[in-house]
Design a protein around this motif. Structure first.
Motif, PDB file in Angstrom:
ATOM      1  N   LYS A  48       0.830  -1.208   0.000  1.00  0.00           N
ATOM      2  CA  LYS A  48       0.000   0.000   0.000  1.00  0.00           C
ATOM      3  C   LYS A  48       0.864   1.259   0.000  1.00  0.00           C
ATOM      4  CE  LYS A  48      -3.873   2.095   2.418  1.00  0.00           C
ATOM      5  NZ  LYS A  48      -4.786   1.972   3.540  1.00  0.00           N
ATOM      6  N   GLU A  49       1.954   1.231   0.756  1.00  0.00           N
ATOM      7  CA  GLU A  49       2.855   2.384   0.857  1.00  0.00           C
ATOM      8  C   GLU A  49       3.904   2.402  -0.256  1.00  0.00           C
ATOM      9  OE1 GLU A  49       4.457   1.982   4.805  1.00  0.00           O
ATOM     10  OE2 GLU A  49       2.438   1.912   5.668  1.00  0.00           O
ATOM     11  N   GLU A  50       3.896   1.358  -1.089  1.00  0.00           N
ATOM     12  CA  GLU A  50       4.885   1.196  -2.152  1.00  0.00           C
ATOM     13  C   GLU A  50       6.302   1.255  -1.577  1.00  0.00           C
ATOM     14  OE1 GLU A  50       4.077   3.724  -5.518  1.00  0.00           O
ATOM     15  OE2 GLU A  50       2.026   2.982  -5.686  1.00  0.00           O
ATOM     16  N   ASP A  51       6.472   0.589  -0.455  1.00  0.00           N
ATOM     17  CA  ASP A  51       7.747   0.564   0.272  1.00  0.00           C
ATOM     18  C   ASP A  51       8.387  -0.814   0.095  1.00  0.00           C
ATOM     19  OD1 ASP A  51       9.800   0.463   2.148  1.00  0.00           O
ATOM     20  OD2 ASP A  51       8.644   1.491   3.697  1.00  0.00           O
ATOM     21  N   ILE A  52       9.296  -0.903  -0.856  1.00  0.00           N
ATOM     22  CA  ILE A  52       9.901  -2.184  -1.194  1.00  0.00           C
ATOM     23  C   ILE A  52      10.689  -2.755  -0.019  1.00  0.00           C
ATOM     24  CG2 ILE A  52      11.550  -3.340  -2.727  1.00  0.00           C
ATOM     25  CD1 ILE A  52      10.600  -1.327  -4.901  1.00  0.00           C
ATOM     26  N   ALA A  53      11.378  -1.908   0.718  1.00  0.00           N
ATOM     27  CA  ALA A  53      12.148  -2.387   1.878  1.00  0.00           C
ATOM     28  C   ALA A  53      11.222  -3.039   2.902  1.00  0.00           C
ATOM     29  CB  ALA A  53      12.929  -1.239   2.514  1.00  0.00           C
ATOM     30  N   LYS A  54      10.057  -2.439   3.119  1.00  0.00           N
ATOM     31  CA  LYS A  54       9.090  -2.997   4.069  1.00  0.00           C
ATOM     32  C   LYS A  54       8.559  -4.333   3.570  1.00  0.00           C
ATOM     33  CE  LYS A  54       5.804  -0.868   6.907  1.00  0.00           C
ATOM     34  NZ  LYS A  54       4.747   0.122   7.110  1.00  0.00           N
ATOM     35  N   ILE A  55       8.265  -4.397   2.298  1.00  0.00           N
ATOM     36  CA  ILE A  55       7.774  -5.651   1.706  1.00  0.00           C
ATOM     37  C   ILE A  55       8.817  -6.754   1.890  1.00  0.00           C
ATOM     38  CG2 ILE A  55       7.183  -6.818  -0.462  1.00  0.00           C
ATOM     39  CD1 ILE A  55       6.154  -4.007  -1.403  1.00  0.00           C
ATOM     40  N   MET A  56      10.046  -6.427   1.609  1.00  0.00           N
ATOM     41  CA  MET A  56      11.107  -7.433   1.640  1.00  0.00           C
ATOM     42  C   MET A  56      11.402  -7.928   3.051  1.00  0.00           C
ATOM     43  SD  MET A  56      11.302  -7.843  -1.495  1.00  0.00           S
ATOM     44  CE  MET A  56      12.420  -9.217  -1.347  1.00  0.00           C
ATOM     45  N   THR A  57      11.037  -7.174   4.072  1.00  0.00           N
ATOM     46  CA  THR A  57      11.220  -7.664   5.440  1.00  0.00           C
ATOM     47  C   THR A  57      10.274  -8.816   5.750  1.00  0.00           C
ATOM     48  OG1 THR A  57       9.675  -6.100   6.449  1.00  0.00           O
ATOM     49  CG2 THR A  57      11.994  -5.416   6.304  1.00  0.00           C
ATOM     50  N   THR A  58       9.248  -8.998   4.918  1.00  0.00           N
ATOM     51  CA  THR A  58       8.278 -10.064   5.157  1.00  0.00           C
ATOM     52  C   THR A  58       8.570 -11.316   4.340  1.00  0.00           C
ATOM     53  OG1 THR A  58       6.719  -9.321   3.446  1.00  0.00           O
ATOM     54  CG2 THR A  58       6.492  -8.335   5.627  1.00  0.00           C
ATOM     55  N   VAL A  59       9.652 -11.283   3.567  1.00  0.00           N
ATOM     56  CA  VAL A  59      10.031 -12.424   2.730  1.00  0.00           C
ATOM     57  C   VAL A  59      11.399 -12.919   3.196  1.00  0.00           C
ATOM     58  CG1 VAL A  59      10.443 -13.226   0.369  1.00  0.00           C
ATOM     59  CG2 VAL A  59       8.789 -11.390   0.786  1.00  0.00           C
ATOM     60  N   SER A  63      14.082 -17.532   0.566  1.00  0.00           N
ATOM     61  CA  SER A  63      12.872 -17.952  -0.140  1.00  0.00           C
ATOM     62  C   SER A  63      13.115 -17.969  -1.647  1.00  0.00           C
ATOM     63  CB  SER A  63      11.731 -16.974   0.172  1.00  0.00           C
ATOM     64  OG  SER A  63      10.642 -17.196  -0.698  1.00  0.00           O
ATOM     65  N   PRO A  64      12.591 -18.992  -2.332  1.00  0.00           N
ATOM     66  CA  PRO A  64      12.723 -19.030  -3.789  1.00  0.00           C
ATOM     67  C   PRO A  64      12.073 -17.812  -4.467  1.00  0.00           C
ATOM     68  CG  PRO A  64      11.924 -21.136  -2.972  1.00  0.00           C
ATOM     69  CD  PRO A  64      11.933 -20.193  -1.810  1.00  0.00           C
ATOM     70  N   GLY A  65      11.128 -17.193  -3.795  1.00  0.00           N
ATOM     71  CA  GLY A  65      10.434 -16.047  -4.368  1.00  0.00           C
ATOM     72  C   GLY A  65      11.011 -14.702  -3.983  1.00  0.00           C
ATOM     73  N   TYR A  66      12.122 -14.697  -3.240  1.00  0.00           N
ATOM     74  CA  TYR A  66      12.683 -13.437  -2.734  1.00  0.00           C
ATOM     75  C   TYR A  66      13.052 -12.477  -3.867  1.00  0.00           C
ATOM     76  CZ  TYR A  66      15.517 -10.164  -0.071  1.00  0.00           C
ATOM     77  OH  TYR A  66      16.023  -9.020   0.501  1.00  0.00           O
ATOM     78  N   LEU A  67      13.894 -12.921  -4.775  1.00  0.00           N
ATOM     79  CA  LEU A  67      14.331 -12.037  -5.864  1.00  0.00           C
ATOM     80  C   LEU A  67      13.185 -11.666  -6.795  1.00  0.00           C
ATOM     81  CD1 LEU A  67      17.833 -13.550  -6.707  1.00  0.00           C
ATOM     82  CD2 LEU A  67      17.317 -11.464  -5.428  1.00  0.00           C
ATOM     83  N   ALA A  68      12.296 -12.609  -7.049  1.00  0.00           N
ATOM     84  CA  ALA A  68      11.144 -12.322  -7.909  1.00  0.00           C
ATOM     85  C   ALA A  68      10.241 -11.276  -7.272  1.00  0.00           C
ATOM     86  CB  ALA A  68      10.362 -13.604  -8.187  1.00  0.00           C
ATOM     87  N   THR A  69      10.030 -11.374  -5.967  1.00  0.00           N
ATOM     88  CA  THR A  69       9.206 -10.385  -5.266  1.00  0.00           C
ATOM     89  C   THR A  69       9.830  -9.001  -5.372  1.00  0.00           C
ATOM     90  OG1 THR A  69       8.411 -12.050  -3.706  1.00  0.00           O
ATOM     91  CG2 THR A  69       8.225  -9.749  -3.027  1.00  0.00           C
ATOM     92  N   LYS A  70      11.120  -8.932  -5.165  1.00  0.00           N
ATOM     93  CA  LYS A  70      11.822  -7.645  -5.235  1.00  0.00           C
ATOM     94  C   LYS A  70      11.742  -7.072  -6.651  1.00  0.00           C
ATOM     95  CE  LYS A  70      15.987  -5.465  -3.556  1.00  0.00           C
ATOM     96  NZ  LYS A  70      17.212  -5.660  -2.801  1.00  0.00           N
ATOM     97  N   GLN A  71      11.962  -7.911  -7.647  1.00  0.00           N
ATOM     98  CA  GLN A  71      11.932  -7.455  -9.037  1.00  0.00           C
ATOM     99  C   GLN A  71      10.532  -6.990  -9.436  1.00  0.00           C
ATOM    100  OE1 GLN A  71      13.137 -10.379 -11.896  1.00  0.00           O
ATOM    101  NE2 GLN A  71      12.875  -9.011 -13.622  1.00  0.00           N
ATOM    102  N   ILE A  72       9.532  -7.777  -9.103  1.00  0.00           N
ATOM    103  CA  ILE A  72       8.156  -7.418  -9.461  1.00  0.00           C
ATOM    104  C   ILE A  72       7.750  -6.110  -8.788  1.00  0.00           C
ATOM    105  CG2 ILE A  72       5.740  -8.096  -9.127  1.00  0.00           C
ATOM    106  CD1 ILE A  72       6.693 -11.010  -9.608  1.00  0.00           C
ATOM    107  N   SER A  73       8.120  -5.959  -7.518  1.00  0.00           N
ATOM    108  CA  SER A  73       7.783  -4.729  -6.798  1.00  0.00           C
ATOM    109  C   SER A  73       8.437  -3.524  -7.462  1.00  0.00           C
ATOM    110  CB  SER A  73       8.228  -4.833  -5.345  1.00  0.00           C
ATOM    111  OG  SER A  73       7.552  -5.893  -4.705  1.00  0.00           O
TER     112      SER A  73
END
Length: 84
Positions: A48-59, A63-73
């Motif tokens: 919601k805040e478009e805060d990638i650092a905050k999102i990444m603290t939850t992954v 995780s196999p999806g870590y880099l994909a989550t960061k890239q997609i965000s």
């Protein structure tokens, strides 16, 4: 992004509703449910805040999806105005 929200919600609901009622009274269950709620809420808030650092603290970093989550965000936020 939507996949991760759906996956997190399914995991949370599975833990909350599938465990037997006597396990739900257990302090360990309550602590786990609270921790899951906090992680999911933090993840939603990050999007919601478009805060990638905050999102990444939850992954988890392993995780196999870590880099994909960061890239997609990084790709989603600049061109789109997301409303929640």
């Amino acid at each position: 992004m939507c996949f991760f929200k759906i996956a997190a919600t399914v995991i949370f609901l599975s833990v909350v509703f599938i465990l037997p009622a006597d396990a739900q009274d257990n302090e360990g269950y309550q602590a786990m449910a609270k921790a899951l709620r906090n992680v999911i809420q933090e993840n939603f808030d990050g999007y919601k805040e478009e805060d990638i650092a905050k999102i990444m603290t939850t992954v988890h970093t392993q995780s196999p999806g870590y880099l994909a989550t960061k890239q997609i965000s990084n790709e989603i936020f600049p061109p789109y105005e997301l409303n929640y």
